[in-house]
Design a protein around this motif. Structure first.
Motif, PDB file in Angstrom:
ATOM      1  N   PHE A 592       1.098  -1.354   0.405  1.00 30.45           N
ATOM      2  CA  PHE A 592      -0.237   0.230   0.308  1.00 30.45           C
ATOM      3  C   PHE A 592       0.451   1.236   0.357  1.00 30.45           C
ATOM      4  O   PHE A 592       0.528   1.992  -0.608  1.00 30.45           O
ATOM      5  N   CYS A 593       2.150   1.315   0.851  1.00 32.67           N
ATOM      6  CA  CYS A 593       2.940   2.301   0.377  1.00 32.67           C
ATOM      7  C   CYS A 593       3.402   2.796  -0.639  1.00 32.67           C
ATOM      8  O   CYS A 593       4.391   3.525  -0.726  1.00 32.67           O
ATOM      9  N   SER A 594       3.822   1.539  -2.010  1.00 35.28           N
ATOM     10  CA  SER A 594       4.672   1.346  -2.326  1.00 35.28           C
ATOM     11  C   SER A 594       3.396   2.982  -4.013  1.00 35.28           C
ATOM     12  O   SER A 594       3.943   2.912  -4.795  1.00 35.28           O
ATOM     13  N   VAL A 595       2.110   2.498  -3.727  1.00 33.30           N
ATOM     14  CA  VAL A 595       1.332   2.898  -4.411  1.00 33.30           C
ATOM     15  C   VAL A 595       1.256   4.526  -4.677  1.00 33.30           C
ATOM     16  O   VAL A 595       1.413   5.035  -3.411  1.00 33.30           O
ATOM     17  N   HIS A 596       1.455   4.710  -5.704  1.00 32.74           N
ATOM     18  CA  HIS A 596       1.650   6.872  -5.750  1.00 32.74           C
ATOM     19  C   HIS A 596      -0.169   7.235  -5.994  1.00 32.74           C
ATOM     20  O   HIS A 596      -0.390   6.417  -6.701  1.00 32.74           O
ATOM     21  N   GLU A 597      -0.198   8.258  -5.754  1.00 35.19           N
ATOM     22  CA  GLU A 597      -1.334   8.648  -5.784  1.00 35.19           C
ATOM     23  C   GLU A 597      -1.895   8.698  -7.017  1.00 35.19           C
ATOM     24  O   GLU A 597      -3.084   8.420  -7.357  1.00 35.19           O
ATOM     25  N   TYR A 598      -0.634   9.193  -7.428  1.00 39.57           N
ATOM     26  CA  TYR A 598      -1.062   9.089  -9.550  1.00 39.57           C
ATOM     27  C   TYR A 598      -1.027   7.777  -9.778  1.00 39.57           C
ATOM     28  O   TYR A 598      -2.158   8.060 -11.020  1.00 39.57           O
ATOM     29  N   GLU A 599      -0.545   7.126  -9.310  1.00 39.34           N
ATOM     30  CA  GLU A 599      -1.399   5.261 -10.294  1.00 39.34           C
ATOM     31  C   GLU A 599      -2.421   5.465 -10.424  1.00 39.34           C
ATOM     32  O   GLU A 599      -3.626   4.747 -11.032  1.00 39.34           O
ATOM     33  N   LEU A 600      -3.434   6.224  -9.317  1.00 34.96           N
ATOM     34  CA  LEU A 600      -5.166   5.935  -9.066  1.00 34.96           C
ATOM     35  C   LEU A 600      -5.534   6.940 -10.822  1.00 34.96           C
ATOM     36  O   LEU A 600      -6.986   6.233 -10.589  1.00 34.96           O
ATOM     37  N   LEU A 601      -5.027   7.827 -11.011  1.00 36.39           N
ATOM     38  CA  LEU A 601      -5.309   8.423 -12.510  1.00 36.39           C
ATOM     39  C   LEU A 601      -5.208   7.382 -13.296  1.00 36.39           C
ATOM     40  O   LEU A 601      -6.040   7.648 -14.034  1.00 36.39           O
ATOM     41  N   TYR A 602      -4.044   6.878 -13.362  1.00 37.15           N
ATOM     42  CA  TYR A 602      -3.623   6.130 -14.364  1.00 37.15           C
ATOM     43  C   TYR A 602      -4.505   4.709 -14.265  1.00 37.15           C
ATOM     44  O   TYR A 602      -4.900   4.714 -15.235  1.00 37.15           O
TER      45      TYR A 602
END
Length: 816
Positions: A592-602
């Motif tokens: 979870f801590c490796s997921v960047h906020e931008y990945e939600l946009l992608y």
């Protein structure tokens, strides 16, 4: 009615033990004389608080009684719709009709009391889940001038998740919270309005459905929960274009009346400022109320609603990035919802890739930084440079790694690094400069290929070949060649790159080949040449195949894709349940801590336009599916009834520990696994489960229940403090809801709908909030740490639902 009967029986049983303090008794009611079998609101709340430790507050108890009042199980003598924790009189419905077993009538027998005691926990749990909806309806029934700030916040949170309102700005939704009202119709076939009537209200369906009927055509469509109707007649001041008829009993609506609707539109327009260039809008601002909590720092009185990208950046630099102070504090940035704070800067940083790619942003920043001119005032030049530096400082600290993704960022940092030689030129911002110099040194210490290099695909372990056409090529040579290439392929390689290199190694023309995934159920899907991050996007037991185009249909599932044939029940019993939950949570937290906020946009907008990967998010979602199917696999591979009951107990307790550790993602996965049809149909197994665990599972199942947009879960998670592992699929659903329900461009000239960006950023900030504190769990007794870690990291699962259902039916065949 069943719940009301259980509660009344328990009240009567308590009254038998202490008649003097009976809740239900004949009372003198002002203006009505003596009324039989009455209760008083305050006493009802006191009794419910003492009945169960799950009832934590008077507000919660009042909300639970509100559920029964809404359903007319209890009735208010005053005829009011809102339950009140006051000296207000109530009666059970059957007592009002003269059929009650009050003090003057029949007392409940021992069997009835015993049955009520057994059902008590289930009733309390169900009422707890239904209470928030009942509170919302009670608030909506209040006169609008009686709504408190807390009431308005509850209404607003409901409006945020209604599909029909997704395109409205936050300001409009908050205005609607002040005036929107509740309307219900108990019977189907109720006409709300007729075709040709004057339009006086706009409706949103809260529960139920309606038919849209047009003269001469009949029913033309049916509208469901979340849909709206009647708005056009208000906007156009035109007659109703259709007749609306309720389709089922118990329909509930939110209603906005015409005068209020028009006033909101007028107020919004009156508070809107439009900046124009060459006769067209370039920036749209909306006036907002002053924020008292922000008085100690710079706060703007206008929020950006829309604008051209470069104009929004200019406005941001001029109004939010004064060199003397930063505009947003760290504690504001991490809040998932912060309506009282101006979040324009953070919204821009989180979402600029949607409308202003990094290379364009750098170009504009460079233009604002290089403004030296003999005609420019020196103080103005210094202030302008300081704003750019402050912006980049906030950008780097907020967004981290992706800032450096493009080479243009490096050259820009080289320009900024020259500041170190002349720090006095921008003396007002030493902290950002220091940080930027360190960031630049870090970024330039080695090529930026280091970014994500730790995540390589060992592709040969996921890749198979259709050998029907390549039989003459030695298989070992093929695998050796593939290993040599795929061992070092970066995660962001496109499918076309993989295919080209495979064709080159095999001496074939890439035009003749396709790259495809075959899932464990035999489903085939061709992977588009532009796709990236192929390995992390695979299903759990999916495999990548390279195949000639005309042989794709001949490919079959490999034996190892079907999953294990034996369960690990005995191995699982070696580990304590708390130990399993602890290491599951540690692994999930790292992912979870490796997921960047931008990945939600992608994820919601598609990774291809950005040419970026979302591998960390893919792996976190994949982990959810692994845990879910692990539960089903283990139970369906347990050949004896005793082992299945043992596993059910284990997994329910495991879900309880994950919930205790606030690992809600794994909690959902475990409960959804137990709810899988292959497990839920095992009635003999569930019947052997202790009633306490069955009740616990019922409570868990209610928490993941998706009705009203997962209201039960949202309320529960809203009470938690970080660290939290949230239910990621719901965050992605919220992002998709916002993205698909709102346009990015408001016009063909390129005016960006920044209100959409604000809503997207709100959800993205939830990630920051959930991980804003370190995960510090008390480790269990380290009896088998390495063994349990290895087990949890390498779950062996069957993800083919057909196979799982078949195994389940063999364990417990269908009863005749």
């Amino acid at each position: 009615m069943m719940m009301g009967k259980v509660l009344k029986t328990l009240i009567m049983a308590a009254s038998s033990a202490s008649p003097a303090s009976a809740l239900i008794r004949d009372r003198k009611v002002p203006g009505r004389g003596t009324v039989r079998h009455c209760l008083v609101g305050t006493e009802m709340v006191d009794w419910l608080l003492g009945l169960s430790p799950e009832v934590h507050s008077r507000a919660q108890a009042s909300a639970m009684w509100q559920v029964l009042l809404d359903e007319q199980v209890i009735l208010a003598l005053s005829k009011e719709h809102q339950f009140k924790d006051k000296f207000v009189f109530y009666r059970f419905h059957e007592d009002a009709e003269g059929r009650g077993d009050g003090p003057a009538g029949r007392k409940p027998g021992q069997d009835a009391v015993r049955d009520a005691q057994q059902k008590k926990d289930e009733v309390i749990s169900t009422l707890t889940q239904l209470a928030p909806d009942a509170v919302l309806k009670a608030i909506l029934r209040k006169p609008t001038h009686d709504r408190s700030p807390d009431d308005l916040e509850i209404i607003y949170e409901e409006l945020v998740h209604i599909r029909a309102l997704s395109h409205l700005s936050t300001t409009v939704k908050r205005e609607l919270a002040n005036i929107i009202v509740f309307e219900s119709h108990p019977r189907a076939e109720t006409v709300l309005f007729n075709q040709g009537d004057e339009g006086v209200s706009w409706y949103v369906i809260l529960k139920g459905s309606v038919n849209v009927v047009i003269h001469g055509k009949g029913v033309v469509t049916t509208l469901q929960d979340g849909d709206d109707f009647g708005q056009l007649a208000l906007i156009n001041n035109a007659p109703r274009a259709a007749t609306i008829i309720t389709r089922e009993d118990g329909c509930q609506f939110l209603r906005v009346d015409k005068d209020d609707f028009n006033r909101i539109l007028r107020d919004v327009e009156a508070n809107t400022v439009r900046l124009k260039e060459h006769g067209r809008d370039v920036l749209v601002l909306e006036k907002v109320s002053a924020n008292p909590s922000a008085a100690h720092r710079h706060s703007a009185s206008y929020t950006v609603m829309a604008g051209m990208p470069q104009k929004m950046l200019e406005h941001l630099l001029e109004t939010r990035l004064d060199a003397r102070h930063l505009s947003v504090r760290d504690e504001d940035i991490i809040r998932p919802y912060s309506s009282a704070t101006d979040m324009f800067l953070d919204d821009f940083l989180l979402t600029h890739i949607m409308f202003m790619p990094t290379h364009q942003l750098i170009t504009e920043l460079m233009r604002n930084y290089r403004i030296e001119s003999p005609t420019q005032d020196k103080e103005f030049v210094v202030a302008s440079k300081s704003r750019v530096v402050n912006f980049v400082y906030q950008w780097v600290t907020s967004i981290r790694d992706p800032v450096f993704d493009e080479t243009i960022t490096h050259s820009f940092f080289e320009v900024l690094s020259l500041i170190k030689a002349n720090n006095s030129a921008i003396h007002s911002a030493p902290t950002p400069l220091l940080y930027l110099s360190h960031s630049f040194a870090f970024a330039s210490s080695s090529p930026w290929q280091r970014l994500k290099l730790g995540l390589l695909i060992i592709m040969y372990s996921r890749l198979s070949l259709d050998s029907t056409r390549l039989a003459h090529v030695p298989l070992l040579s093929i695998l050796a060649a593939l290993r040599e290439y795929f061992r070092g392929i970066p995660v962001n390689a496109t499918a076309e790159t993989i295919k080209l290199n495979a064709a080159d190694k095999l001496g074939l023309r890439h035009e003749e080949l396709v790259l495809a995934e075959i899932k464990s159920n035999g489903e085939k899907s061709v992977i588009a040449d532009t796709e990236v991050s192929i390995a992390t996007c695979l299903s759990i037991n999916g495999r990548i195949f390279v195949s000639p185009k005309d042989h794709l249909d001949a490919m079959t599932v490999l034996p190892d894709q079907e999953g294990p044939s034996d369960g690990t029940c005995n191995e699982l019993e070696m580990f304590s349940t708390r130990e399993l939950a602890y290491y599951i949570t540690l692994i999930d937290w790292d992912l979870f801590c490796s997921v960047h906020e931008y990945e939600l946009l992608y994820h919601v907008a598609g990774a291809q336009p950005f040419r970026k990967i979302k591998s960390n998010l893919d792996l976190f979602l994949r982990r959810f599916n692994e845990i879910q199917y692990w539960v089903v696999t283990e139970i369906c591979l347990a050949n004896t009834l005793g082992k299945r009951v043992q596993l059910l107990r284990k997994f329910i307790k495991l879900a309880a520990y994950c919930k205790e550790f606030q690992n809600l993602n794994a909690f959902f996965a475990l409960v959804m696994g137990l709810s899988n049809v292959a497990v839920s149909r095992l009635t003999q197994t569930w019947e052997r489960l202790p009633s306490k665990l069955r009740k616990m599972f019922t409570e868990f199942d209610g928490l993941i229940e998706p009705s009203r947009n997962h209201r039960a879960y949202r309320i529960a998670v809203g009470k938690l403090q970080p660290p939290i592992l949230p239910f990621m699929p719901l965050l992605l659903k919220d992002m998709t809801f916002t993205h698909e329900g709102n346009r990015t461009l408001l016009d063909s000239a390129g005016l960006i709908n920044f209100e959409k960006m604000h809503m997207l950023a709100q959800t993205m900030r939830t990630l920051r909030y959930c991980r804003s504190r370190q995960l510090l769990l008390q480790p269990p007794t380290p009896r088998s740490e390495q063994e349990v870690r290895n087990y949890i990291r390498n779950l062996r699962v069957i993800d083919n639902q057909r196979i799982l259902t078949g195994l389940s039916q063999r364990l417990e065949p269908k009863r005749a």
